[in-house]
Scaffold this active site. Structure first.
Site, PDB file in Angstrom:
ATOM      1  CE  LYS A  22      -3.332   2.947   0.870  1.00  0.00           C
ATOM      2  NZ  LYS A  22      -4.136   3.474  -0.223  1.00  0.00           N
ATOM      3  CE  LYS A  48      -1.807   7.408   7.351  1.00  0.00           C
ATOM      4  NZ  LYS A  48      -2.954   6.517   7.493  1.00  0.00           N
TER       5      LYS A  48
HETATM    6  P1  NAD Z   1     -11.331   9.931   8.326  1.00  0.00           P
HETATM    7  O1  NAD Z   1     -10.542  10.864   9.162  1.00  0.00           O
HETATM    8  O2  NAD Z   1     -12.395  10.462   7.428  1.00  0.00           O
HETATM    9  O3  NAD Z   1     -12.013   8.793   9.258  1.00  0.00           O
HETATM   10  C1  NAD Z   1     -11.428   8.233  10.399  1.00  0.00           C
HETATM   11  C2  NAD Z   1     -12.559   7.953  11.388  1.00  0.00           C
HETATM   12  O4  NAD Z   1     -12.041   7.225  12.507  1.00  0.00           O
HETATM   13  C3  NAD Z   1     -13.194   9.237  11.960  1.00  0.00           C
HETATM   14  O5  NAD Z   1     -14.594   9.212  11.738  1.00  0.00           O
HETATM   15  C4  NAD Z   1     -12.835   9.192  13.449  1.00  0.00           C
HETATM   16  O6  NAD Z   1     -13.845   9.746  14.280  1.00  0.00           O
HETATM   17  C5  NAD Z   1     -12.717   7.687  13.650  1.00  0.00           C
HETATM   18  N1  NAD Z   1     -11.932   7.303  14.830  1.00  0.00           N
HETATM   19  C6  NAD Z   1     -10.693   7.716  15.207  1.00  0.00           C
HETATM   20  N2  NAD Z   1     -10.300   7.076  16.324  1.00  0.00           N
HETATM   21  C7  NAD Z   1     -11.306   6.231  16.670  1.00  0.00           C
HETATM   22  C8  NAD Z   1     -11.513   5.306  17.724  1.00  0.00           C
HETATM   23  N3  NAD Z   1     -10.580   5.103  18.665  1.00  0.00           N
HETATM   24  N4  NAD Z   1     -12.675   4.608  17.763  1.00  0.00           N
HETATM   25  C9  NAD Z   1     -13.620   4.808  16.828  1.00  0.00           C
HETATM   26  N5  NAD Z   1     -13.503   5.675  15.801  1.00  0.00           N
HETATM   27  C10 NAD Z   1     -12.353   6.377  15.719  1.00  0.00           C
HETATM   28  O7  NAD Z   1     -10.249   9.097   7.493  1.00  0.00           O
HETATM   29  P2  NAD Z   1     -10.491   8.252   6.132  1.00  0.00           P
HETATM   30  O8  NAD Z   1     -10.249   9.126   4.950  1.00  0.00           O
HETATM   31  O9  NAD Z   1     -11.757   7.472   6.258  1.00  0.00           O
HETATM   32  O10 NAD Z   1      -9.223   7.258   6.223  1.00  0.00           O
HETATM   33  C11 NAD Z   1      -9.183   6.158   7.133  1.00  0.00           C
HETATM   34  C12 NAD Z   1      -7.972   5.296   6.787  1.00  0.00           C
HETATM   35  O11 NAD Z   1      -8.067   4.871   5.424  1.00  0.00           O
HETATM   36  C13 NAD Z   1      -6.625   6.026   6.926  1.00  0.00           C
HETATM   37  O12 NAD Z   1      -5.687   5.144   7.456  1.00  0.00           O
HETATM   38  C14 NAD Z   1      -6.305   6.412   5.490  1.00  0.00           C
HETATM   39  O13 NAD Z   1      -4.916   6.566   5.288  1.00  0.00           O
HETATM   40  C15 NAD Z   1      -6.893   5.245   4.718  1.00  0.00           C
HETATM   41  N6  NAD Z   1      -7.289   5.525   3.331  1.00  0.00           N
HETATM   42  C16 NAD Z   1      -8.004   6.642   3.008  1.00  0.00           C
HETATM   43  C17 NAD Z   1      -8.364   6.847   1.680  1.00  0.00           C
HETATM   44  C18 NAD Z   1      -9.155   8.074   1.249  1.00  0.00           C
HETATM   45  O14 NAD Z   1      -9.279   8.303   0.033  1.00  0.00           O
HETATM   46  N7  NAD Z   1      -9.731   8.834   2.178  1.00  0.00           N
HETATM   47  C19 NAD Z   1      -8.013   5.920   0.690  1.00  0.00           C
HETATM   48  C20 NAD Z   1      -7.317   4.777   1.054  1.00  0.00           C
HETATM   49  C21 NAD Z   1      -6.955   4.583   2.382  1.00  0.00           C
END
Ligand code: NAD
Length: 298
Positions: A172, A247
């Site tokens: 990834k 990150k």
């Molecule tokens: P985001 O910030 O939109 O969502 C993260 C969620 O986790 C938030 O709603 C937050 O409230 C929740 N959270 C944090 N700590 C928590 C806990 N202890 N218990 C419960 N909920 C908790 O982020 P995202 O864009 O959804 O990304 C999430 C992951 O996916 C990251 O690791 C990111 O690198 C990866 N990712 C994102 C994308 C993208 O296009 N956004 C694509 C591929 C991978």
């Protein structure tokens, strides 16, 4: 149909949980944000008061959290880690993008309690999450991969077994380093064309059909107004935050350091995203790097 605890209902996790509920699974959702919980409820998930309540008796736990410290905090550290709550029949599927060492450590901590864990980061963005068309990159044993696959299917276009624990995260990070380079190059080329009088939509179409075509240009155009559904046409809201790309580039630099792999292009992309973040753009979609190149007085 399985009982699935889904922890982390942000830009990615929200639509992923919705697709599992749509496929007929019992999805017990938990997030720290009440707004995210309300949305999950409207999408057919049941809502839990804590991660522990969601996980108790579940067949699978799927997590989609920002970074390694959140994943470790959920399963291993904290007052009531989920590895103390889950049955030995359960499988944990962590879809967050985190460092491979944390993924391996959490897998080992789970194994010590007889609970399976796979790293399963995704590619495809928010559009892919909504459409149930993500690419999953799984690290774990053959048996764990076989157990995880049917549950991933309602959210997936592709499901790859990259290797043992941590291999999903390494693959990834290689992918996202490449994506950051492609996005930076795409912004750079479009800006130069526009500064020389070209229409960004015309230039983009020419490059898409030429040898410069790439994922950032073809499906995620960073110039506002060129592609209706891209974050650039929505004030760079939603999508994949600069903070998260920064990150991931930090994770890539760690992998490069530990393996002595030269990454001059990745380092340059990391510096660009670092400057862009330092200018206050961390919460914008990563295609907002376009603004870094544009004349501020234009
Ligand atoms: P985001 O910030 O939109 O969502 C993260 C969620 O986790 C938030 O709603 C937050 O409230 C929740 N959270 C944090 N700590 C928590 C806990 N202890 N218990 C419960 N909920 C908790 O982020 P995202 O864009 O959804 O990304 C999430 C992951 O996916 C990251 O690791 C990111 O690198 C990866 N990712 C994102 C994308 C993208 O296009 N956004 C694509 C591929 C991978």
């Amino acid at each position: 149909m399985a009982t699935i605890a889904f922890i982390g209902l942000g830009n990615m996790g929200g639509p992923m949980a919705a697709n599992l509920a749509k496929a007929g699974h019992e999805v017990r959702a938990f997030d720290l944000s009440s707004k995210a919980l309300d949305e999950a409820k409207s999408q057919g998930c049941s809502v839990a008061n804590s991660a522990q309540e969601a996980a108790k008796g579940a067949d699978f736990v799927i997590s989609m959290l920002p970074a390694g410290k959140h994943v470790r905090g959920l399963y291993v550290d904290g007052d009531t880690p989920l590895f103390d709550v889950l049955s030995t029949e359960a499988l944990v599927i962590d879809c967050s993008t985190i460092d491979a060492d944390t993924a391996r450590d959490v897998a080992t901590a789970g194994a010590e309690k007889g609970i399976g864990f796979v790293d399963a980061p995704v590619s495809g963005g928010v559009g892919g999450a909504k459409a149930g068309a993500l690419t999953f990159i799984v690290g774990g044993s053959e048996a764990q991969f076989a157990q995880a696959k049917p549950v991933l299917e309602p959210m997936a276009k592709n499901i790859f077994h990259a290797g043992d624990h941590g291999a999903g995260q390494i693959a990834k990070v290689c992918n996202n380093m490449l994506l950051s380079i492609l996005m930076a190059g795409t912004c750079e080329a479009i800006n130069m064309g526009v500064k020389n009088g070209l229409d960004p939509a015309v230039l983009s179409e020419i490059m898409k059909q030429s040898s410069g075509g790439n994922w950032a240009l073809n499906g995620y155009n960073p110039y506002p107004g060129v592609m209706e559904n891209a974050p650039a046409s929505n004030g760079y809201q939603g999508g994949f935050q600069v903070d998260l790309m920064f990150k991931d580039l930090g994770l890539a630099m760690d992998v490069s350091q530990l393996s002595a792999s030269p990454v001059p292009m990745g380092s340059a992309a990391r510096s660009l995203f670092n400057l862009h973040k330092a200018n206050g753009n961390g919460k914008l979609d990563f295609s907002s790097l376009m603004q870094f190149y544009q004349d501020k007085d234009a």
